[in-house]
Design an enzyme around this catalytic site. Sequence first.
Site, PDB file in Angstrom:
ATOM      1  N   GLU A 123       0.827  -1.210   0.000  1.00  0.00           N
ATOM      2  CA  GLU A 123       0.000   0.000   0.000  1.00  0.00           C
ATOM      3  C   GLU A 123       0.863   1.262   0.000  1.00  0.00           C
ATOM      4  OE1 GLU A 123      -3.857  -1.847   2.347  1.00  0.00           O
ATOM      5  OE2 GLU A 123      -2.342  -0.828   3.508  1.00  0.00           O
ATOM      6  N   CYS A 145       6.591  -6.673   7.731  1.00  0.00           N
ATOM      7  CA  CYS A 145       7.723  -6.108   8.484  1.00  0.00           C
ATOM      8  C   CYS A 145       8.142  -7.108   9.552  1.00  0.00           C
ATOM      9  CB  CYS A 145       7.328  -4.787   9.141  1.00  0.00           C
ATOM     10  SG  CYS A 145       8.674  -4.016  10.064  1.00  0.00           S
ATOM     11  N   CYS A 152       1.266  -2.273  15.739  1.00  0.00           N
ATOM     12  CA  CYS A 152       1.292  -1.960  14.304  1.00  0.00           C
ATOM     13  C   CYS A 152       0.698  -3.089  13.464  1.00  0.00           C
ATOM     14  CB  CYS A 152       2.735  -1.704  13.882  1.00  0.00           C
ATOM     15  SG  CYS A 152       2.932  -1.529  12.102  1.00  0.00           S
ATOM     16  N   GLY A 192       6.653  -1.621   6.387  1.00  0.00           N
ATOM     17  CA  GLY A 192       8.044  -2.065   6.434  1.00  0.00           C
ATOM     18  C   GLY A 192       8.976  -1.112   7.143  1.00  0.00           C
ATOM     19  N   GLU A 193      10.171  -1.621   7.401  1.00  0.00           N
ATOM     20  CA  GLU A 193      11.213  -0.852   8.075  1.00  0.00           C
ATOM     21  C   GLU A 193      12.269  -0.504   7.026  1.00  0.00           C
ATOM     22  OE1 GLU A 193      12.133   0.663  10.991  1.00  0.00           O
ATOM     23  OE2 GLU A 193      13.996   0.959   9.902  1.00  0.00           O
ATOM     24  N   SER A 245      11.000   6.293  15.650  1.00  0.00           N
ATOM     25  CA  SER A 245       9.857   5.837  16.436  1.00  0.00           C
ATOM     26  C   SER A 245      10.345   5.461  17.824  1.00  0.00           C
ATOM     27  CB  SER A 245       9.218   4.624  15.748  1.00  0.00           C
ATOM     28  OG  SER A 245       8.732   5.010  14.492  1.00  0.00           O
ATOM     29  N   LEU A 246      10.359   6.431  18.712  1.00  0.00           N
ATOM     30  CA  LEU A 246      10.877   6.196  20.064  1.00  0.00           C
ATOM     31  C   LEU A 246       9.774   5.592  20.936  1.00  0.00           C
ATOM     32  CD1 LEU A 246      13.293   6.553  21.971  1.00  0.00           C
ATOM     33  CD2 LEU A 246      12.437   8.848  22.498  1.00  0.00           C
ATOM     34  N   HIS A 247       8.672   6.286  21.064  1.00  0.00           N
ATOM     35  CA  HIS A 247       7.457   5.781  21.700  1.00  0.00           C
ATOM     36  C   HIS A 247       7.537   5.502  23.197  1.00  0.00           C
ATOM     37  CE1 HIS A 247       6.171   5.721  17.648  1.00  0.00           C
ATOM     38  NE2 HIS A 247       6.398   4.482  17.347  1.00  0.00           N
ATOM     39  N   ASN A 321      -3.642   4.736  16.564  1.00  0.00           N
ATOM     40  CA  ASN A 321      -4.752   4.400  15.664  1.00  0.00           C
ATOM     41  C   ASN A 321      -5.124   2.940  15.901  1.00  0.00           C
ATOM     42  OD1 ASN A 321      -4.979   6.868  14.095  1.00  0.00           O
ATOM     43  ND2 ASN A 321      -2.932   6.351  13.366  1.00  0.00           N
ATOM     44  N   CYS A 366      -1.355   6.188  10.042  1.00  0.00           N
ATOM     45  CA  CYS A 366      -0.106   5.567  10.464  1.00  0.00           C
ATOM     46  C   CYS A 366      -0.326   4.241  11.174  1.00  0.00           C
ATOM     47  CB  CYS A 366       0.602   6.501  11.432  1.00  0.00           C
ATOM     48  SG  CYS A 366       2.070   7.181  10.732  1.00  0.00           S
TER      49      CYS A 366
HETATM   50  N1  SAH Z   1       8.981   1.035  10.274  1.00  0.00           N
HETATM   51  C1  SAH Z   1       9.126   2.426  10.374  1.00  0.00           C
HETATM   52  C2  SAH Z   1       8.247   3.197   9.419  1.00  0.00           C
HETATM   53  C3  SAH Z   1       6.855   2.696   9.204  1.00  0.00           C
HETATM   54  S1  SAH Z   1       5.732   2.869  10.553  1.00  0.00           S
HETATM   55  C4  SAH Z   1       8.880   2.876  11.815  1.00  0.00           C
HETATM   56  O1  SAH Z   1       8.402   2.088  12.608  1.00  0.00           O
HETATM   57  O2  SAH Z   1       9.222   4.004  12.119  1.00  0.00           O
HETATM   58  C5  SAH Z   1       5.401   4.613  10.545  1.00  0.00           C
HETATM   59  C6  SAH Z   1       4.998   5.175  11.895  1.00  0.00           C
HETATM   60  O3  SAH Z   1       3.693   4.697  12.280  1.00  0.00           O
HETATM   61  C7  SAH Z   1       5.924   4.781  13.026  1.00  0.00           C
HETATM   62  O4  SAH Z   1       6.210   5.884  13.841  1.00  0.00           O
HETATM   63  C8  SAH Z   1       5.096   3.774  13.774  1.00  0.00           C
HETATM   64  O5  SAH Z   1       5.513   3.608  15.089  1.00  0.00           O
HETATM   65  C9  SAH Z   1       3.719   4.364  13.648  1.00  0.00           C
HETATM   66  N2  SAH Z   1       2.636   3.433  13.960  1.00  0.00           N
HETATM   67  C10 SAH Z   1       2.611   2.099  13.788  1.00  0.00           C
HETATM   68  N3  SAH Z   1       1.432   1.591  14.197  1.00  0.00           N
HETATM   69  C11 SAH Z   1       0.686   2.624  14.639  1.00  0.00           C
HETATM   70  C12 SAH Z   1      -0.634   2.746  15.166  1.00  0.00           C
HETATM   71  N4  SAH Z   1      -1.429   1.692  15.302  1.00  0.00           N
HETATM   72  N5  SAH Z   1      -1.075   3.976  15.517  1.00  0.00           N
HETATM   73  C13 SAH Z   1      -0.284   5.069  15.346  1.00  0.00           C
HETATM   74  N6  SAH Z   1       0.956   5.016  14.833  1.00  0.00           N
HETATM   75  C14 SAH Z   1       1.446   3.808  14.487  1.00  0.00           C
HETATM   76 FE1  SF4 Z   2       7.573  -2.434  11.335  1.00  0.00          FE
HETATM   77 FE2  SF4 Z   2       7.384   0.226  11.751  1.00  0.00          FE
HETATM   78 FE3  SF4 Z   2       5.258  -1.389  12.069  1.00  0.00          FE
HETATM   79 FE4  SF4 Z   2       7.248  -1.497  13.821  1.00  0.00          FE
HETATM   80  S1  SF4 Z   2       5.890   0.264  13.433  1.00  0.00           S
HETATM   81  S2  SF4 Z   2       6.213  -3.261  12.900  1.00  0.00           S
HETATM   82  S3  SF4 Z   2       8.992  -1.161  12.479  1.00  0.00           S
HETATM   83  S4  SF4 Z   2       6.330  -0.982  10.179  1.00  0.00           S
END
Ligand code: SAH
Ligand code: SF4
Length: 379
Positions: A123, A145, A152, A192-193, A245-247, A321, A366
């Site tokens: 996508e 991923c 995610c 993906g990463e 993506s620190l979180h 989300n 996201c």
């Molecule tokens: N793999 C990379 C880029 C793709 S994810 C990464 O993890 O950074 C893009 C962003 O979406 C990241 O910051 C990820 O943490 C965030 N993300 C993933 N699942 C999410 C969700 N359910 N709600 C909000 N953000 C989310």
């Molecule tokens: Fe992969 Fe980014 Fe999703 Fe983590 S948030 S599973 S690194 S796509």
Amino acid sequence: MTPHPTQTNTVLSQQDLLEAGLNRGPADNPPREIPRLIGMDLAALEAMLADWGEPAFRARQLHSWIYVHAVRDIEAMTNLSKGLRNRLHQDTRLGQLELVDKQISRDGTTKYLFRLQDGNVIESVWMPFQERESTSICVSTQVGCAVNCGFCATGKLGLKRHLSAAEIVEQLLYVRHDSGQPINNLVFMGQGEPLHNYDAFIEALRLINQSAELGMRHITVSTAGLVPQIRKLADEQLQLTLAVSLHAPDDDTRNRFMPINQRYPIAELMGALQYYYDQTHRRLTIEYILLAGLNDSDAHAQALGNLLETLHCNINLIPYNPIGAEYGFKRPDRLACLRFKRTLEAHSRHKVTIRLERGTDIDAACGQLANRHQAPARS
Ligand code: SAH
Ligand code: SF4
């Protein structure tokens, strides 16, 4: 007629078989791989056209049709001779993505579902920003991923495979063509990463940059924190924005939903981020999902402010989300998000924003990209 090698008494090596042309029956003979134009850089196009006896400027014209005008049909390349267009039709293909589905959200965000040659689907998300008069595209770099963050949807698919540079770039070109508008910003935040697929990601950047349509300063790559690759990327000294993506502000919290933290804990990650800044002088973006009851307390906000004290960064808060009640995460309500923002601002000199939500009605926000056409790689 030469005798059939298998009728002799000698034992035949693989090399003998190869020379005799016997190890491949017609049934095993794969069809000749037809070159794809998308994915070829200017030098490769020049080499191909030189081989065909065409002057060098034709390659530049072709390059511009592919990467600047983003045409989807060789017939649209009107300044090429009919003869050359016929040859291109016969001996090449433009790209490989097939559009399977396209959904348009109330806010104009558009989700594209593409089928790859091998049947996998990915996508891409296109976002028009009326107020800024700009557009942005979010591309995928892998099918699924491997990093498997708990919150995610893509992570739930597991890693099926890396995308090639051509498959990454074609998402941008397809959407550029389909939307009929220039793309102003490119974000590697789809499925993906990107840093796990490092070489293809770098090659995609090179292809995009060669067309000079989209400068590095308009490109953002988001990573879950692959420390060695962040350091490697820093050494490339590109002018792109690194989003991380620190979180969570501490290992205990981060370990709860990001298994990658066990491999690259926060102290190591922070070292790599400082190194990235030292090498590039590019301000980083810190992404922080807000997960109710897990990482959204005042204490977390304060700890985050302290952790990021000396780093040059902006902080982007992303309210979670939802991807399914079974995963056990909850989105904090609006007041809780605002409270976290205010507490963080009181303990930090950085700019803090709450991410504007886009495309939630079509699952294009996201972390929600996990098309229903894709079976999970593991149970
Ligand atoms: N793999 C990379 C880029 C793709 S994810 C990464 O993890 O950074 C893009 C962003 O979406 C990241 O910051 C990820 O943490 C965030 N993300 C993933 N699942 C999410 C969700 N359910 N709600 C909000 N953000 C989310
Ligand atoms: Fe992969 Fe980014 Fe999703 Fe983590 S948030 S599973 S690194 S796509």
